[in-house]
Design a protein around this motif. Sequence first.
Motif, short mmCIF file in Angstrom:
data_model
loop_
_atom_site.label_atom_id
_atom_site.label_comp_id
_atom_site.label_asym_id
_atom_site.label_seq_id
_atom_site.Cartn_x
_atom_site.Cartn_y
_atom_site.Cartn_z
N GLN A 173 -16.83 -60.20 -21.77
CA GLN A 173 -15.72 -59.33 -21.35
C GLN A 173 -16.05 -58.56 -20.07
N PHE A 174 -17.35 -58.35 -19.82
CA PHE A 174 -17.73 -57.42 -18.76
C PHE A 174 -18.57 -58.04 -17.64
N VAL A 175 -19.24 -59.15 -17.96
CA VAL A 175 -20.20 -59.72 -17.00
C VAL A 175 -19.53 -60.84 -16.20
N MET A 278 -16.57 -52.55 -15.95
CA MET A 278 -16.03 -51.98 -17.19
C MET A 278 -14.99 -50.91 -16.84
N ALA A 279 -13.89 -50.89 -17.61
CA ALA A 279 -12.86 -49.87 -17.38
C ALA A 279 -13.32 -48.52 -17.91
N ALA A 292 -26.35 -51.84 -16.88
CA ALA A 292 -25.62 -52.03 -18.14
C ALA A 292 -24.13 -51.75 -17.93
N ALA A 293 -23.82 -50.77 -17.10
CA ALA A 293 -22.42 -50.34 -16.90
C ALA A 293 -21.80 -50.91 -15.65
N TYR A 294 -22.62 -51.01 -14.55
CA TYR A 294 -22.00 -51.37 -13.25
C TYR A 294 -22.98 -52.10 -12.34
N ARG A 330 -16.21 -36.55 -16.67
CA ARG A 330 -16.56 -36.16 -15.30
C ARG A 330 -17.59 -37.13 -14.69
N TYR A 331 -18.52 -37.59 -15.53
CA TYR A 331 -19.49 -38.61 -15.07
C TYR A 331 -18.71 -39.81 -14.51
N ASP A 332 -17.71 -40.25 -15.24
CA ASP A 332 -16.91 -41.39 -14.81
C ASP A 332 -16.18 -41.07 -13.50
#
Length: 399
Positions: A173-175, A278-279, A292-294, A330-332
């Motif tokens: 889904q993400f990679v 990832m959204a 892992a995230a971006y 806020r991190y996002d």
Amino acid sequence: MIDSVLISGAGIAGPVLASLLARRGVHVTVVEIADGVRPGGQAVDLRGAGRTVLDRMGLLDRARALSLQQEGIAEVDSTGRHLSEMRVSDFGGEGIVSEIEILRGDLADLLVADSKDHGAEYRFGTRISGLSPAGDQVQVELDDRSVCLVDLVVGADGPHSATRKLVFGPEEQFVRPLGGYMAWFTAPEGESLDGWYAMYNHPGGLVASQRPGREDGTAKASLSFASEPLVFDRHDPDEQRALLRTRFAGAGWRTPELLAAADVADDFYLDALVQVHMAEWSRDRVTLIGDAAYCPSPLTGLGTSLALVGAYILAGEVTSQPDLQVALQRYDELARPYVTTAQELPPGGMRSFAPNSRLAIWLRIATTRLMVSRPLRPLARRMFFSKAEAVTLPEYTVD
Ligand SMILES: Cc1cc2nc3c(=O)[nH]c(=O)nc-3n(C[C@H](O)[C@H](O)[C@H](O)COP(=O)(O)OP(=O)(O)OC[C@H]3O[C@@H](n4cnc5c(N)ncnc54)[C@H](O)[C@@H]3O)c2cc1C
């Protein structure tokens, strides 16, 4: 405010976050699947905002002391003759080879040691096997059968993140595969590189490169090839070495020596070139940072900067906002614009990095020569080498 955090992954993002949280009194445990800090990798660039993070942590001088002496990057022919050269100084230290390049393993060692000095605990050879909500905390089951309760779990476990899989769903889904594979390993330098990062392109989408290591006589090598997604065992280096031998059979320059070095290197590492999109990076009390995230992929040269900046912002927010959900939001908001910019691939993406034909290789070399020509340098700098600075870092207290 949070008191306890469990981080999965002791690469780059995990130890930076561990250090920043531990400095602010949070109890931090890092679990890492490998038996120790993973030694592998080539040089990673410390540039732009990532370098600023290390500076604010008081680690820049130590990183500088470990950095490699490099002249720049040269595209070479099969005899090793330089066909193009981009010197470190051509773009003020922000070009393909940046002013501070440090071996990935050295940076990981530095960050792990620093976080331990500030009180972070490490459990090597351990990974998360289960996560479940437990009121205002998360219950974490580890594969050594121990169980703990923490306020926040952070997945910093790379592009194939197991934390992401547990909480957000399957990797597919993400990679996003970028159409190639890259292997890194230590190799003897052989004939001196004279400080140059030498890169050889062979028709068929093959790229071999070698750059000086930190110790005399050693080099960091890489073999990459363009390919549709392949099925192989990610945990079987011998199968991966065989794959490289088949792909690079008959390729020129130092390729035969590099294949031989790959066979015996104990830091051999091969992975698909991918990006992660990832959204949302957070769900309840679990969040993700770094690859892992971006993951932006090594083609952008910004993976380490993103890991440093993401960890810095996350640590700053969760230790200054009383409400964890507000902090994660806020991190996002603060990190996402930088992530979006850093994930833009260089023009042509994989096709330009690993051209298929002799003509396309020649065009790439001609383009590099144009970029470094004096009249075009300012334009090339704006277009290609200013992304690392594309964020204004919030000021947080870093003790
Ligand atoms: C061995 C290695 C070599 C690399 N070499 C280069 C390079 O030469 N050039 C480049 O640009 N980039 C390289 N990278 C990628 C680069 O380190 C990252 O893009 C960037 O620094 C972001 O770091 P990260 O901490 O998010 O991810 P990573 O550096 O990938 O770290 C992730 C960590 O999580 C650990 N892990 C994985 N699964 C689990 C699990 N289930 N439980 C616990 N721990 C887990 C891994 O062992 C690793 O230590 C390399 C990565 C690795 C792992």
